[in-house]
Design an enzyme around this catalytic site. Sequence first.
Site, PDB file in Angstrom:
ATOM      1  N   HIS A 148       0.817  -1.216   0.000  1.00  0.00           N
ATOM      2  CA  HIS A 148       0.000   0.000   0.000  1.00  0.00           C
ATOM      3  C   HIS A 148       0.850   1.265   0.000  1.00  0.00           C
ATOM      4  CE1 HIS A 148      -3.530  -2.475   0.795  1.00  0.00           C
ATOM      5  NE2 HIS A 148      -2.873  -3.048   1.771  1.00  0.00           N
ATOM      6  N   HIS A 196       4.490  10.452   6.714  1.00  0.00           N
ATOM      7  CA  HIS A 196       3.917  10.300   8.050  1.00  0.00           C
ATOM      8  C   HIS A 196       4.912   9.557   8.946  1.00  0.00           C
ATOM      9  CE1 HIS A 196      -0.618  10.751   6.867  1.00  0.00           C
ATOM     10  NE2 HIS A 196      -0.010  11.913   7.037  1.00  0.00           N
TER      11      HIS A 196
END
Length: 408
Positions: free
Chosen positions: A248, A292
């Site tokens: 992902h 992130h």
Amino acid sequence: MKKHLRLILEILLGICLVATAALAYWNFSAKKHLNEQVAELSEQLDEAKESLEKVHEEADASKDAKAEPDNTANQEMEALKSAFANGVVLQDVETLYKAQKALSAERQVGMASLRLLTKGAQDPDTIAAYQKALEMAEWSNRLQTVCAAQNALAAAGQKVKVLSECKKSTDKEADAKEEHAKKDDKAHDVHWGYEGDNGPEHWGDAFPVCGKGKKQSPLNIVGPFEKSKDSLSVDYKEGPLKMFNNGHTIQVNIEPGSTLTIGKETFDLLQFHFHRPSEEQVEGKNASMVAHFVHKSKEGKLAVIGVLLNEGKDSAPIKTLWANLPPKEGEEFLPSKVTFNPASMLPKEMAFYNYEGSLTTPPCTEGVQFYILKSPMEISKQQLAKFPYKVNARPVQSLNGRKISAGG
């Protein structure tokens, strides 16, 4: 099947050992009562170990006699159930955990497994405990916990949707025997992505928090802003580069030692990963990408620093990362003699926007503190093109009355 049951037993034995030590500490002033509790727990552990040893002996004998594999699996389950059937260990561990303010996902799935063996798969509290463990588990770092919960329910005969990633982790020796069963169970696989029937608008079908949560991420960051009382202090260390393509995104796993301090609370940096375009918006606009940085405290709290990446000049740290992209999906890649300092990905100024949100991927666990840095970094057009995922960003979610603060 054997692998899953042995994993459950290992978790339970660990819980029992912790429970024994904790009870000894808390009841030191009442030695007589303590000795009875410790002895009782010890007996339960001995019974469990003896039961497992008997099961292994029976399993070997069954194998020699070419007995059906399902018989051995049933014997293992029954042996484990009998070891915990009187509920004493469950009661003691529940008492121990009630004294804690919060449980980690790993302890939650351990509690659920203990309930499964003591109360059975039809016990509503057992199912609820596993569901809570799935909601708590962080996708990128606690896949083993998610798989343990889902595979345990499946092994107990419950109709549960099992992540395809969890099915990949099952015993390879059983692949040939289970091939036909897998074809029948395709409807139970949970695939999620960013487009089509697997896209974010459908995540809530398999992961309820993604669809019903009221504090979901990402957000469109717009004023007015409250003044944040938080202060950020980063102490990241250089270490061996560990790259991971989880199917992902591209993720960089971090060695222990890099920390984030928020006020007086310290968080360990676990990993950082990328989304294209940025998941967060600032006044309705996305950046080209976002990195992130995921941190966790000793109490299990999660904090994420978001670094926006705008298209511009070549990035030296991105150059290093992209030069060492994993050759295979699903396997951690450690390039030889390559080190990396995650601090090189941060801007000099640490001013931020802060809000309470969630993981931006399933299971969309809430209670995550986000700190989106105001100062962006740059990434070149060529480097953007080299990122293997054209789109892997969840759309912005509803604010639902939350306040966004600014600080730094």
